[in-house]
Design an enzyme around this catalytic site. Sequence first.
Site, short mmCIF file in Angstrom:
data_model
loop_
_atom_site.label_atom_id
_atom_site.label_comp_id
_atom_site.label_asym_id
_atom_site.label_seq_id
_atom_site.Cartn_x
_atom_site.Cartn_y
_atom_site.Cartn_z
N TRP A 61 32.89 -5.94 -14.38
CA TRP A 61 31.34 -6.31 -13.94
C TRP A 61 30.98 -7.54 -14.55
O TRP A 61 30.61 -8.51 -13.86
CB TRP A 61 30.74 -5.06 -14.52
CG TRP A 61 29.31 -5.17 -14.13
CD1 TRP A 61 28.13 -4.98 -14.79
CD2 TRP A 61 28.60 -5.73 -12.91
NE1 TRP A 61 27.12 -5.13 -14.21
CE2 TRP A 61 27.16 -5.59 -12.87
CE3 TRP A 61 29.31 -5.75 -11.52
CZ2 TRP A 61 26.50 -5.83 -11.82
CZ3 TRP A 61 28.58 -6.31 -10.49
CH2 TRP A 61 26.92 -6.08 -10.90
N LYS A 101 24.73 -0.72 -18.55
CA LYS A 101 23.94 0.52 -18.09
C LYS A 101 24.39 1.78 -19.10
O LYS A 101 25.63 1.75 -19.45
CB LYS A 101 24.16 0.88 -16.68
CG LYS A 101 23.99 -0.16 -15.64
CD LYS A 101 24.56 0.39 -14.31
CE LYS A 101 24.31 -0.50 -13.14
NZ LYS A 101 24.75 -0.29 -11.94
N GLY A 129 21.84 -2.00 -10.23
CA GLY A 129 21.81 -1.69 -8.97
C GLY A 129 23.00 -1.46 -8.42
O GLY A 129 23.96 -1.24 -8.96
N SER A 156 26.24 -1.90 -6.97
CA SER A 156 27.16 -3.06 -6.82
C SER A 156 28.39 -2.53 -7.78
O SER A 156 28.56 -2.39 -9.04
CB SER A 156 26.54 -4.12 -7.70
OG SER A 156 25.81 -3.80 -8.90
N LYS A 208 22.57 7.87 -13.26
CA LYS A 208 23.39 8.16 -12.01
C LYS A 208 25.04 8.23 -12.50
O LYS A 208 25.70 8.93 -11.71
CB LYS A 208 23.31 6.77 -11.01
CG LYS A 208 23.45 5.55 -11.61
CD LYS A 208 25.05 5.13 -11.33
CE LYS A 208 25.05 3.84 -12.15
NZ LYS A 208 26.44 3.23 -11.73
N SER A 234 34.07 4.13 -7.98
CA SER A 234 33.25 4.36 -9.27
C SER A 234 34.35 5.11 -10.21
O SER A 234 34.96 6.30 -10.03
CB SER A 234 32.32 5.12 -8.77
OG SER A 234 31.74 6.03 -10.10
N ARG A 235 34.46 4.55 -11.26
CA ARG A 235 35.19 5.36 -12.71
C ARG A 235 34.65 6.72 -12.94
O ARG A 235 35.39 7.62 -13.09
CB ARG A 235 35.41 4.44 -13.74
CG ARG A 235 35.94 3.10 -13.40
CD ARG A 235 36.33 2.40 -14.73
NE ARG A 235 35.08 2.01 -15.44
CZ ARG A 235 34.71 0.99 -15.23
NH1 ARG A 235 34.78 -0.11 -14.62
NH2 ARG A 235 33.53 0.41 -16.00
#
Length: 332
Positions: free
Chosen positions: A13, A108, A136, A138, A191, A254-255
């Site tokens: 990221w 996050k 967001g 991504s 999330k 997504s990990r």
Amino acid sequence: MQKNILVLGAGAWGTALALQLAYRGHNVRINSWKAEHNEQMLKDNNNHKYLPSIEKFPSRLKAIQDWQANISEFDNILVATPSSGFKNTILELKEYILPQQNIISATKGFCHDSYALLSEIAEDILPTTKFALLTGPSFAKELANQLPTAVVVASKDIAYARYVQELFSNENFRCYTTTDIIGAQVGGAVKNVLAITAGIAAGMEFGVNAHAALITRGLAEIKKLGLKLGANSETFIGLSCLGDLLLTCSDNQSRNRRFGLYLGQGMTIQQALKEVNNVVEGYFTAKAVYNLAKKHNVEMPLVFATYRILYEAADPRDIVKELMTRQLKNEN
């Protein structure tokens, strides 16, 4: 406006955002806390460890080892560390940051020891430094490959949010702004926990009915906690919450979802973490959200269920039965 930007954190990221800034025309230097990783990036001019699809960095992006000695060169500092390293990174920045420099966070989660919002940590350590959060739906690989992406820049200072918006935005990357930094953080953090839940459900082959219910009721749980912490209601149907929740719960890039998938297929916690072979933020965030919800007396059945699977060795099938046979209620 061409700027000089330091990126602390060279995972997928952080590297994707560094690439975006370089594509935007800024001069960017990226640093990994691992010396051998910095050496690899300097030698090969890429980050194949985390973004193998990018053969070479563009000319405006380079790795840097001794950022502390070169801090005066930069206009802004982007922090893209895991949440576990955020506080220590801000503490180190305190020793070097200059009055005219400000911070952008792409991290996050919550603080691992106090469960505080990361913006609260930054404000406490650097009270005069402007702080913005970029968050967001991504995935790093898609951003790095310049696929269309939309995110949110959150800051209490709307002028600074707009500055960061301009810093990043181009025809492939669209940034919106908000002053609801609480809601943006809560959505982006919680999330990750629910993505684990979604992965567990997928691993147990529960189907798309369950998936839709999980996302919808998960959103309601995020909103309840966020409102208790002082967020605005409308934030939760935007990119930083609903958008990110849909993305992270629905795709195996997504990990967190992959980690849950392995658990649902029968792996142990340690086996699943080893299989993912990268930071699973939701695993740590589950403990923070559980404790925050208990502290503020917020009912979050899905989060509590996930916590019990992760930290109390609860059987997922027993948990599902408990969730489905809870006292019947009005939806709202």
